[in-house]
Design a protein around this motif. Structure first.
Motif, PDB file in Angstrom:
ATOM      1  N   SER A 158      90.050 -20.816 -17.154  1.00 19.79           N
ATOM      2  CA  SER A 158      89.609 -19.982 -18.283  1.00 19.79           C
ATOM      3  C   SER A 158      89.194 -18.597 -17.827  1.00 19.79           C
ATOM      4  N   SER A 159      88.719 -18.448 -16.585  1.00 21.75           N
ATOM      5  CA  SER A 159      88.329 -17.122 -16.094  1.00 21.75           C
ATOM      6  C   SER A 159      89.537 -16.186 -16.041  1.00 21.75           C
ATOM      7  N   THR A 160      90.712 -16.745 -15.761  1.00 20.92           N
ATOM      8  CA  THR A 160      91.925 -15.931 -15.722  1.00 20.92           C
ATOM      9  C   THR A 160      92.327 -15.518 -17.133  1.00 20.92           C
ATOM     10  N   GLN A 161      92.048 -16.347 -18.125  1.00 23.16           N
ATOM     11  CA  GLN A 161      92.334 -15.959 -19.512  1.00 23.16           C
ATOM     12  C   GLN A 161      91.470 -14.773 -19.917  1.00 23.16           C
ATOM     13  N   GLN A 162      90.202 -14.788 -19.468  1.00 19.16           N
ATOM     14  CA  GLN A 162      89.351 -13.612 -19.707  1.00 19.16           C
ATOM     15  C   GLN A 162      89.950 -12.375 -19.043  1.00 19.16           C
ATOM     16  N   TYR A 163      90.439 -12.559 -17.806  1.00 16.08           N
ATOM     17  CA  TYR A 163      91.072 -11.472 -17.040  1.00 16.08           C
ATOM     18  C   TYR A 163      92.276 -10.904 -17.791  1.00 16.08           C
ATOM     19  N   LEU A 164      93.052 -11.776 -18.412  1.00 16.69           N
ATOM     20  CA  LEU A 164      94.278 -11.339 -19.075  1.00 16.69           C
ATOM     21  C   LEU A 164      93.998 -10.613 -20.385  1.00 16.69           C
ATOM     22  N   ALA A 215      89.297  -4.139 -17.807  1.00 18.75           N
ATOM     23  CA  ALA A 215      88.330  -3.678 -16.804  1.00 18.75           C
ATOM     24  C   ALA A 215      87.076  -4.552 -16.810  1.00 18.75           C
ATOM     25  N   ASP A 216      85.911  -3.942 -17.033  1.00 15.54           N
ATOM     26  CA  ASP A 216      84.639  -4.678 -16.957  1.00 15.54           C
ATOM     27  C   ASP A 216      84.231  -5.301 -18.284  1.00 15.54           C
ATOM     28  N   GLU A 217      85.106  -5.243 -19.276  1.00 12.02           N
ATOM     29  CA  GLU A 217      84.787  -5.868 -20.560  1.00 12.02           C
ATOM     30  C   GLU A 217      84.719  -7.387 -20.399  1.00 12.02           C
ATOM     31  N   ARG A 218      83.769  -8.011 -21.089  1.00  2.00           N
ATOM     32  CA  ARG A 218      83.607  -9.458 -20.995  1.00  2.00           C
ATOM     33  C   ARG A 218      83.350 -10.052 -22.381  1.00  2.00           C
ATOM     34  N   PRO A 219      83.776 -11.296 -22.594  1.00  3.25           N
ATOM     35  CA  PRO A 219      83.474 -11.951 -23.879  1.00  3.25           C
ATOM     36  C   PRO A 219      81.982 -12.304 -23.952  1.00  3.25           C
ATOM     37  N   ASP A 220      81.498 -12.492 -25.177  1.00  4.90           N
ATOM     38  CA  ASP A 220      80.078 -12.820 -25.346  1.00  4.90           C
ATOM     39  C   ASP A 220      79.753 -14.185 -24.752  1.00  4.90           C
ATOM     40  N   ILE A 221      80.713 -15.100 -24.843  1.00  6.02           N
ATOM     41  CA  ILE A 221      80.498 -16.443 -24.310  1.00  6.02           C
ATOM     42  C   ILE A 221      81.183 -16.542 -22.944  1.00  6.02           C
ATOM     43  N   ALA A 242      91.184  12.429  -4.677  1.00  2.00           N
ATOM     44  CA  ALA A 242      90.103  11.467  -4.846  1.00  2.00           C
ATOM     45  C   ALA A 242      90.276  10.680  -6.139  1.00  2.00           C
ATOM     46  N   THR A 243      90.764  11.350  -7.169  1.00  2.00           N
ATOM     47  CA  THR A 243      91.009  10.667  -8.441  1.00  2.00           C
ATOM     48  C   THR A 243      92.071   9.587  -8.290  1.00  2.00           C
ATOM     49  N   LEU A 244      93.114   9.903  -7.537  1.00  2.00           N
ATOM     50  CA  LEU A 244      94.167   8.922  -7.310  1.00  2.00           C
ATOM     51  C   LEU A 244      93.642   7.734  -6.517  1.00  2.00           C
ATOM     52  N   ILE A 245      92.859   7.991  -5.469  1.00  2.00           N
ATOM     53  CA  ILE A 245      92.293   6.910  -4.676  1.00  2.00           C
ATOM     54  C   ILE A 245      91.368   6.047  -5.538  1.00  2.00           C
ATOM     55  N   ASP A 246      90.557   6.681  -6.369  1.00  2.00           N
ATOM     56  CA  ASP A 246      89.663   5.920  -7.254  1.00  2.00           C
ATOM     57  C   ASP A 246      90.469   5.031  -8.195  1.00  2.00           C
ATOM     58  N   PHE A 247      91.588   5.554  -8.686  1.00  2.00           N
ATOM     59  CA  PHE A 247      92.433   4.758  -9.576  1.00  2.00           C
ATOM     60  C   PHE A 247      93.012   3.558  -8.829  1.00  2.00           C
ATOM     61  N   LEU A 248      93.450   3.783  -7.604  1.00  2.00           N
ATOM     62  CA  LEU A 248      94.028   2.691  -6.827  1.00  2.00           C
ATOM     63  C   LEU A 248      92.993   1.614  -6.524  1.00  2.00           C
ATOM     64  N   HIS A 249      91.783   2.020  -6.215  1.00  2.00           N
ATOM     65  CA  HIS A 249      90.760   1.021  -5.937  1.00  2.00           C
ATOM     66  C   HIS A 249      90.285   0.340  -7.218  1.00  2.00           C
ATOM     67  N   GLU A 250      90.485   0.970  -8.349  1.00  2.00           N
ATOM     68  CA  GLU A 250      90.221   0.305  -9.622  1.00  2.00           C
ATOM     69  C   GLU A 250      91.194  -0.853  -9.813  1.00  2.00           C
ATOM     70  N   ILE A 251      92.422  -0.667  -9.315  1.00  2.00           N
ATOM     71  CA  ILE A 251      93.400  -1.753  -9.372  1.00  2.00           C
ATOM     72  C   ILE A 251      92.904  -2.941  -8.547  1.00  2.00           C
ATOM     73  N   VAL A 252      92.292  -2.656  -7.399  1.00  2.00           N
ATOM     74  CA  VAL A 252      91.763  -3.731  -6.549  1.00  2.00           C
ATOM     75  C   VAL A 252      90.542  -4.366  -7.191  1.00  2.00           C
ATOM     76  N   ASP A 253      89.604  -3.537  -7.664  1.00  2.00           N
ATOM     77  CA  ASP A 253      88.313  -4.036  -8.142  1.00  2.00           C
ATOM     78  C   ASP A 253      88.403  -4.724  -9.494  1.00  2.00           C
ATOM     79  N   SER A 254      89.193  -4.176 -10.414  1.00  2.00           N
ATOM     80  CA  SER A 254      89.239  -4.718 -11.769  1.00  2.00           C
ATOM     81  C   SER A 254      90.413  -5.659 -11.994  1.00  2.00           C
TER      82      SER A 254
END
Length: 479
Positions: free
Chosen positions: A97-103, A107-113, A243-255
């Motif tokens: 179910s955690s992967t369904q939340q991911y899909l 980004a950092d948005e999460r369901p209430d439950i 730096a903006t490009l690097i931040d975007f790439l690490h967003e791919i890793v983090d989120s």
């Protein structure tokens, strides 16, 4: 593109078991299997070598382009990639179910439950590979990636629907010249569409919408690793675009939980080291510096041992220590340059009447543009030195080119080496020269006037005095 139907194997780690994304990956290889999997030694084809025409044999020499002899760094690269791909998939089990939340959340948005398996937490890393141009890092990377299928198609997993239809293991794009996040996003979108065989996705006009678009495309394709080549184009400046490009790439890793591989020429590592935060994350999954092997290393010796037998000359030139050292010096250990020199050397002598490969032929085969490159300026000096240095290889300049006749009667440019007594310098003297060379060693051993030469040498007299003894040949074409 390599697309396969999923075949599941039980994962090694208990925490990876039951994850169809991991269990569909190819089996892990040990060190010997890695070297065998990434090797390619084109067959010499002895029939063509000994009976083929010069023009046909020149075509066969091009097989050297496909020669691959993996170095020890291949093992390290494979280990890094295999690990970051599996680790990236560990948190994205499509049956949880955690992967369904991911899909379904950005980004950092999460369901209430909170999902039954907890909120999604990415587990991806970044690998950085740096080396000089021509050191073989891109070839190595593409060969290692080629071991993994690019797309795996899932239909059924242990009697259930696996929750994923197409799994994209890897894609490879180039870093944009202008460090534009938008250009990179469009490249990723186009590549994903290409490997999935889907219709072209029209990029959104607004950057925020484009970011969501690329995130959803990466999620739905279950991308395993994103490889970005030509990272040396990235140079941090006051504009902050890099730096903006690097931040975007690490967003791919983090989120998004997708592992990254950076690949670039020197001085990319210096660019990364200027930013501690970026440097730390750029080597979280591994860091490799690819350099030319030393002469006495197993890498060079195995490379030359497997490369040298790939000859299509009608004379077999055995590999000697002198030839081995010469090719190493001329290429400075750069494997791609060494392959090019060896291929050009064969091209130059095939059809010339004397197809022996010697040191002079190898020197003449050095590609002119590489010889002028900054990394090879010492080769230019090596080739153009006026006099040989005692204890070092002969360093006379090689630059003589003449016309020769092919087996089929057509004219082609063949190299005749200045000062090389193993091949004729004038085509009109070819027959007489070759006849003389055939019995040259026998004649030397049977010379009757050794005492004369010893006397002249001891007295440091000019060899012109041989005329007095009737031993000086002034016109070899007549006498």
């Amino acid at each position: 593109m390599k697309k396969v139907i999923a075949q599941y194997r039980e994962a090694i780690l208990p925490e990876h078991r039951g994850n169809p994304l991991i269990e569909a990956l190819p089996p892990m290889l040990d060190e010997q299997e890695i070297l065998l999997a990434f090797s390619h030694f084109p067959p010499p084809d002895e029939h063509i070598r000994w009976s083929g025409s010069a023009s046909v044999r020149r075509h066969y020499v091009d097989r050297i382009k496909n020669f691959r002899c993996p170095q020890t760094c291949y093992t390290e690269c494979y280990r890094y990639l295999e690990r970051v791909i599996r680790d990236g998939y560990a948190a994205r089990n499509p049956l949880k179910s955690s992967t369904q939340q991911y899909l379904h959340y950005y980004a950092d948005e999460r369901p209430d439950i909170e999902p039954e398996d907890g909120y999604f937490h990415p587990s991806a890393d970044t690998v950085t590979i740096v080396g000089n141009s021509g050191s073989g890092k891109t070839t190595m990377l593409e060969q290692v990636l080629g071991y993994f299928p690019q797309v795996i198609e899932h239909t059924e997993y242990k009697g259930t629907i696996p929750g994923v239809s197409h799994q994209v293991i890897w894609i490879k794009v180039n870093c944009p010249y202008n460090a534009s996040v938008r250009d990179l996003c469009e490249s990723i979108l186009a590549m994903l569409d290409n490997v999935l065989g889907s219709d072209t996705t029209k990029p959104a006009t607004r950057n925020g919408s484009l970011a969501r678009q690329i995130a959803q495309k990466i999620k739905s394709s279950f991308l395993g690793v994103l490889v970005i080549d030509e990272m040396q184009r990235l140079k941090f400046s006051r504009t902050g675009g890099e730096a903006t490009l690097i931040d975007f790439l690490h967003e791919i890793v983090d989120s998004l939980g997708v592992s990254l591989v950076f690949c670039g020429n020197h001085p990319f590592e210096e660019t990364l080291s200027k930013k501690l935060r970026i440097a730390r994350r750029a080597e979280s999954g591994g860091f490799m510096i690819i350099s030319a092997p030393g002469y006495n290393t197993p890498d060079w010796q195995s490379f030359i041992t497997y490369l040298w037998p790939l000859q299509w000359t009608n004379v077999e030139t055995p590999l000697t220590r002198e030839l081995n050292e010469e090719l190493f010096l001329l290429s400075r250990g750069n494997l791609s340059v060494a392959q090019l020199i060896y291929r050009r050397a064969q091209m130059q002598v095939i059809g010339s009447g004397n197809e022996v490969i010697n040191k002079a032929v190898l020197r003449a085969a050095v590609p002119p543009l590489s010889a002028r490159a900054e990394d090879f300026t010492d080769i230019t000096t090596f080739l153009s030195a006026p006099d040989p240095v005692p204890g070092k290889p002969d360093t006379h300049r090689i630059n003589s080119v003449s016309e020769a006749i092919n087996d089929d009667g057509s004219e082609s440019s063949c190299l005749l080496i200045t000062g090389d007594l193993t091949r004729p310098q004038h085509t009109e003297l070819y027959d007489k020269t070759m006849d003389a060379l055939k019995s040259f060693e026998d004649k030397i051993t049977r010379i009757k006037y050794r005492s004369v030469f010893r006397s002249l040498s001891a007295e440091q007299e000019n060899f012109g005095r041989l005329t007095a003894y009737g031993l000086l040949c002034t016109d070899p074409s007549l006498e």
